[in-house]
Every structure is written in C-alpha cells, then in structure tokens.
Design a protein around this motif. Structure first.
Motif, PDB file in Angstrom:
ATOM      1  N   VAL A  89      -3.667  -8.246  10.898  1.00  0.00           N
ATOM      2  CA  VAL A  89      -3.219  -7.776   9.584  1.00  0.00           C
ATOM      3  C   VAL A  89      -2.957  -8.989   8.700  1.00  0.00           C
ATOM      4  CG1 VAL A  89      -1.503  -6.436   8.303  1.00  0.00           C
ATOM      5  CG2 VAL A  89      -2.185  -5.712  10.600  1.00  0.00           C
ATOM      6  N   LYS A  90      -3.721  -9.125   7.628  1.00  0.00           N
ATOM      7  CA  LYS A  90      -3.523 -10.222   6.691  1.00  0.00           C
ATOM      8  C   LYS A  90      -2.228 -10.025   5.912  1.00  0.00           C
ATOM      9  CE  LYS A  90      -7.437 -12.703   6.939  1.00  0.00           C
ATOM     10  NZ  LYS A  90      -7.475 -14.174   7.121  1.00  0.00           N
ATOM     11  N   ASP A  91      -1.507 -11.121   5.673  1.00  0.00           N
ATOM     12  CA  ASP A  91      -0.340 -11.038   4.801  1.00  0.00           C
ATOM     13  C   ASP A  91      -0.813 -10.857   3.362  1.00  0.00           C
ATOM     14  OD1 ASP A  91       1.788 -12.282   2.931  1.00  0.00           O
ATOM     15  OD2 ASP A  91       2.860 -12.033   4.830  1.00  0.00           O
ATOM     16  N   PRO A  92      -0.282  -9.883   2.617  1.00  0.00           N
ATOM     17  CA  PRO A  92      -0.741  -9.632   1.247  1.00  0.00           C
ATOM     18  C   PRO A  92      -0.429 -10.738   0.245  1.00  0.00           C
ATOM     19  CG  PRO A  92       0.337  -7.690   2.144  1.00  0.00           C
ATOM     20  CD  PRO A  92       0.622  -8.818   3.082  1.00  0.00           C
ATOM     21  N   HIS A  93       0.466 -11.680   0.622  1.00  0.00           N
ATOM     22  CA  HIS A  93       0.834 -12.789  -0.272  1.00  0.00           C
ATOM     23  C   HIS A  93       1.359 -12.278  -1.613  1.00  0.00           C
ATOM     24  CE1 HIS A  93      -1.704 -16.128   1.893  1.00  0.00           C
ATOM     25  NE2 HIS A  93      -0.947 -15.420   2.715  1.00  0.00           N
ATOM     26  N   GLY A  94       2.297 -11.344  -1.553  1.00  0.00           N
ATOM     27  CA  GLY A  94       2.884 -10.815  -2.770  1.00  0.00           C
ATOM     28  C   GLY A  94       3.681  -9.565  -2.486  1.00  0.00           C
ATOM     29  N   ALA A  95       4.035  -8.854  -3.540  1.00  0.00           N
ATOM     30  CA  ALA A  95       4.793  -7.606  -3.424  1.00  0.00           C
ATOM     31  C   ALA A  95       3.827  -6.476  -3.113  1.00  0.00           C
ATOM     32  CB  ALA A  95       5.563  -7.328  -4.708  1.00  0.00           C
ATOM     33  N   ALA A  96       3.584  -6.247  -1.843  1.00  0.00           N
ATOM     34  CA  ALA A  96       2.617  -5.231  -1.428  1.00  0.00           C
ATOM     35  C   ALA A  96       2.986  -3.872  -2.014  1.00  0.00           C
ATOM     36  CB  ALA A  96       2.562  -5.138   0.093  1.00  0.00           C
ATOM     37  N   PRO A  97       2.009  -3.095  -2.517  1.00  0.00           N
ATOM     38  CA  PRO A  97       2.308  -1.774  -3.077  1.00  0.00           C
ATOM     39  C   PRO A  97       2.639  -0.733  -2.016  1.00  0.00           C
ATOM     40  CG  PRO A  97      -0.039  -2.167  -3.112  1.00  0.00           C
ATOM     41  CD  PRO A  97       0.589  -3.449  -2.671  1.00  0.00           C
ATOM     42  N   LYS A  98       2.245  -0.989  -0.793  1.00  0.00           N
ATOM     43  CA  LYS A  98       2.579  -0.103   0.324  1.00  0.00           C
ATOM     44  C   LYS A  98       2.568  -0.930   1.600  1.00  0.00           C
ATOM     45  CE  LYS A  98      -2.130   1.489   1.225  1.00  0.00           C
ATOM     46  NZ  LYS A  98      -2.991   2.681   1.379  1.00  0.00           N
ATOM     47  N   SER A  99       3.073  -0.357   2.661  1.00  0.00           N
ATOM     48  CA  SER A  99       3.174  -1.093   3.913  1.00  0.00           C
ATOM     49  C   SER A  99       1.803  -1.457   4.461  1.00  0.00           C
ATOM     50  CB  SER A  99       3.922  -0.260   4.957  1.00  0.00           C
ATOM     51  OG  SER A  99       3.921  -0.939   6.208  1.00  0.00           O
ATOM     52  N   PRO A 100       1.623  -2.701   4.927  1.00  0.00           N
ATOM     53  CA  PRO A 100       0.376  -3.060   5.604  1.00  0.00           C
ATOM     54  C   PRO A 100       0.237  -2.416   6.976  1.00  0.00           C
ATOM     55  CG  PRO A 100       1.541  -5.007   4.790  1.00  0.00           C
ATOM     56  CD  PRO A 100       2.500  -3.855   4.728  1.00  0.00           C
ATOM     57  N   LEU A 101       1.328  -1.851   7.501  1.00  0.00           N
ATOM     58  CA  LEU A 101       1.305  -1.176   8.790  1.00  0.00           C
ATOM     59  C   LEU A 101       1.178   0.329   8.569  1.00  0.00           C
ATOM     60  CD1 LEU A 101       4.187  -3.109  10.602  1.00  0.00           C
ATOM     61  CD2 LEU A 101       1.719  -3.450  10.886  1.00  0.00           C
ATOM     62  N   SER A 102       0.245   0.944   9.259  1.00  0.00           N
ATOM     63  CA  SER A 102       0.013   2.388   9.128  1.00  0.00           C
ATOM     64  C   SER A 102       0.752   3.126  10.230  1.00  0.00           C
ATOM     65  CB  SER A 102      -1.487   2.705   9.211  1.00  0.00           C
ATOM     66  OG  SER A 102      -2.187   2.072   8.163  1.00  0.00           O
ATOM     67  N   THR A 103       1.594   4.064   9.850  1.00  0.00           N
ATOM     68  CA  THR A 103       2.346   4.848  10.828  1.00  0.00           C
ATOM     69  C   THR A 103       1.397   5.533  11.801  1.00  0.00           C
ATOM     70  OG1 THR A 103       4.082   5.238   9.196  1.00  0.00           O
ATOM     71  CG2 THR A 103       4.027   6.707  11.112  1.00  0.00           C
ATOM     72  N   GLY A 104       1.686   5.409  13.093  1.00  0.00           N
ATOM     73  CA  GLY A 104       0.859   6.017  14.127  1.00  0.00           C
ATOM     74  C   GLY A 104      -0.247   5.125  14.644  1.00  0.00           C
ATOM     75  N   THR A 105      -0.436   3.955  14.042  1.00  0.00           N
ATOM     76  CA  THR A 105      -1.484   3.028  14.465  1.00  0.00           C
ATOM     77  C   THR A 105      -0.919   2.040  15.484  1.00  0.00           C
ATOM     78  OG1 THR A 105      -2.636   3.199  12.353  1.00  0.00           O
ATOM     79  CG2 THR A 105      -3.104   1.245  13.684  1.00  0.00           C
ATOM     80  N   ARG A 106      -1.729   1.730  16.492  1.00  0.00           N
ATOM     81  CA  ARG A 106      -1.350   0.795  17.542  1.00  0.00           C
ATOM     82  C   ARG A 106      -1.740  -0.621  17.131  1.00  0.00           C
ATOM     83  NH1 ARG A 106       2.405   1.182  21.522  1.00  0.00           N
ATOM     84  NH2 ARG A 106       1.894  -0.108  23.337  1.00  0.00           N
ATOM     85  N   TYR A 107      -0.806  -1.576  17.358  1.00  0.00           N
ATOM     86  CA  TYR A 107      -1.046  -2.973  17.012  1.00  0.00           C
ATOM     87  C   TYR A 107      -0.696  -3.867  18.189  1.00  0.00           C
ATOM     88  CZ  TYR A 107      -1.018  -1.290  12.163  1.00  0.00           C
ATOM     89  OH  TYR A 107      -1.285  -0.612  10.998  1.00  0.00           O
ATOM     90  N   GLU A 108      -1.322  -5.033  18.213  1.00  0.00           N
ATOM     91  CA  GLU A 108      -0.941  -6.090  19.137  1.00  0.00           C
ATOM     92  C   GLU A 108      -0.459  -7.281  18.334  1.00  0.00           C
ATOM     93  OE1 GLU A 108      -3.904  -7.255  21.931  1.00  0.00           O
ATOM     94  OE2 GLU A 108      -3.545  -5.533  23.246  1.00  0.00           O
ATOM     95  N   GLY A 109       0.509  -7.994  18.893  1.00  0.00           N
ATOM     96  CA  GLY A 109       1.018  -9.192  18.252  1.00  0.00           C
ATOM     97  C   GLY A 109       1.337 -10.235  19.291  1.00  0.00           C
ATOM     98  N   THR A 110       1.784 -11.397  18.837  1.00  0.00           N
ATOM     99  CA  THR A 110       2.196 -12.455  19.747  1.00  0.00           C
ATOM    100  C   THR A 110       3.601 -12.908  19.392  1.00  0.00           C
ATOM    101  OG1 THR A 110       1.179 -14.145  18.340  1.00  0.00           O
ATOM    102  CG2 THR A 110      -0.142 -13.273  20.155  1.00  0.00           C
ATOM    103  N   THR A 111       4.366 -13.220  20.419  1.00  0.00           N
ATOM    104  CA  THR A 111       5.701 -13.788  20.240  1.00  0.00           C
ATOM    105  C   THR A 111       5.984 -14.683  21.430  1.00  0.00           C
ATOM    106  OG1 THR A 111       8.037 -13.319  19.835  1.00  0.00           O
ATOM    107  CG2 THR A 111       6.897 -11.834  21.349  1.00  0.00           C
ATOM    108  N   GLY A 112       6.440 -15.881  21.189  1.00  0.00           N
ATOM    109  CA  GLY A 112       6.725 -16.804  22.274  1.00  0.00           C
ATOM    110  C   GLY A 112       5.528 -17.080  23.157  1.00  0.00           C
ATOM    111  N   GLY A 113       4.321 -17.028  22.579  1.00  0.00           N
ATOM    112  CA  GLY A 113       3.113 -17.278  23.351  1.00  0.00           C
ATOM    113  C   GLY A 113       2.648 -16.108  24.193  1.00  0.00           C
TER     114      GLY A 113
END
Length: 240
Positions: free
Chosen positions: A195-219
């Motif tokens: 998910v790209k950061d919108p670099h501004g005041a996003a008009p709506k959430s970049p995350l879609s409710t009900g959608t599965r995402y993967e991320g990284t934290t602490g490697g």
C-alpha cells in the motif's frame, strides 16, 4: 466503507478547551489522543490506557454494540489545556473525563454528543504505549506505516503520523497473525509494502475493510484483515 470527510460540524461540546481521547478496543480499552499538527498543546500522537470506572466502561461497550456497523466513534473529553507530558512523567495520575459518542453524517460532518457526565479516570505513566510530537515538516514514508498496539488477540493499528497534511486513522484488525507482545507495548511500527502512502490528507482510508494484508515489523512478517474503523480525521488534524 469509509466515508469521505469534509469540514466538521460539531456540537457545542467540541468547542470547549481540553483534550480528547478516542476509545479503542473491547477486552482492553485503549485511549488514542486526538492530535492536531498546528495546535502546540495537541501536537502529539499518544496511545495509553486509562483506568475507567465500571459505569463508563459498560456504557461505552453497550453503545458500541448497538452501533457496531455504523460510522460511530467514542471519545473521552477532559477539560483544560494541560501538557500531555504530565501523564508521561507521572505528574498527573487522574483526570475527569466525559464519555462522548461521535457520529458522522452522509457528508462526513462529525457531531460530539455527551453520553455521561464527568467521572474520574486514573492514568499511569507505565500504561503509555506511544508518545511522540507531531512534525508537520517531516517527510512521508514510501509505504503505509502504522503503529500496532493492543493486547493478546485484540490488535489495533493507528496510522503513524509523519508530515502534514495527513490523515489520522485507527482500525481494529481481524485475525491478526504474527504479532508478539513486544510489538504492542510499546507500540511497534508496521510497514505494509503493498500500500503506497498517499503523501497527503487521504480522502478515504488506504485500507479496505475486509481485505487481508501482510506487513513487516521488527524484521518479521505479520498479517491482518482490516476491521472496524475506530477513528478517522483528515480535516481538523491539518488546520492552521
């Protein structure tokens, strides 16, 4: 679905001088400070836990259950423009709070409605899981970056505020996987590279409710489904 937000319309209670903390969670209730980039006393992103009286906790949970599928948020209002650092340093150990329901109409206007008169909540410096000043001149990350907090299987994500303008959001995840206690207290940083950061005041959430995402934290890789939105603001956050 996230409604696009336009300039606020609020009840008279929103015009009083004080701090607001959004209530997040059910099993363990966290408080998320309503930050404002250009108001120095509010220019902080803060997540903590307050000791809440049973009556306030019960009212919040029952009202949330009745409005679970609506764009309704909950906040604690506390009078006075005192520095949040007082909590972090342990100089303030209690504060009077009023429970409010925050409703959003079809145009995105917010109304703050008191649900209970002021009661005393306790605050402990050891319950602060995140505290940092907002920096409107900071740059933006390449990808969506969030703060993870919560307890056990109840994991929340707050958009990590960088430069201004920006958007402020907290969601509760569904079926979080891979998060460890050390990722939640203190709050960890999760990067969602799809998910790209919108670099501004996003008009709506970049995350879609009900959608599965993967991320990284602490490697490590973590996964979650985007669930209920507990807060959203892309207007007053950025007002000078």
């Amino acid at each position: 679905m996230t409604v696009e937000h336009r300039p606020d319309t609020v009840s008279a209670t929103a015009d009083r001088h004080g701090h607001r903390f959004l209530l997040i969670g059910k099993k363990t209730i966290f408080s998320y400070h309503l930050g404002l980039y250009y108001v120095p006393i509010h220019a902080f992103q803060m997540i903590t836990r307050f000791g809440l009286p049973d009556g306030l906790r019960d009212t919040y949970l029952s009202d949330l259950e009745a409005h679970e599928d609506q764009q309704v948020y909950y906040s604690l209002f506390t009078e006075g423009h005192w520095p949040l650092q007082d909590i972090v340093d342990g100089r303030r150990t209690s504060l009077p709070v009023e429970l409010e329901r925050v409703t959003v109409d079809a145009q995105g206007n917010r109304t703050f409605t008191p649900l209970l008169p002021a009661v005393d909540a306790t605050c402990r410096k050891e319950d602060v899981v995140h505290y940092r000043p907002l920096e409107p001149d900071a740059g933006y990350p390449d990808f969506l970056t969030a703060l993870s907090f919560g307890q056990a299987d109840e994991v929340h994500l707050a958009h990590r505020l960088a430069g201004a303008p920006n958007w402020d959001e907290v969601i509760t995840t569904v079926d979080p996987r891979g998060f460890q206690p050390g990722d939640l207290a203190p709050a960890g940083t999760v990067t969602v590279s799809t998910v790209k950061d919108p670099h501004g005041a996003a008009p709506k959430s970049p995350l879609s409710t009900g959608t599965r995402y993967e991320g990284t934290t602490g490697g490590r890789t973590v996964a979650f489904t985007a669930g209920r939105q507990g807060w959203w603001n892309n207007t007053s956050l950025n007002k000078k």
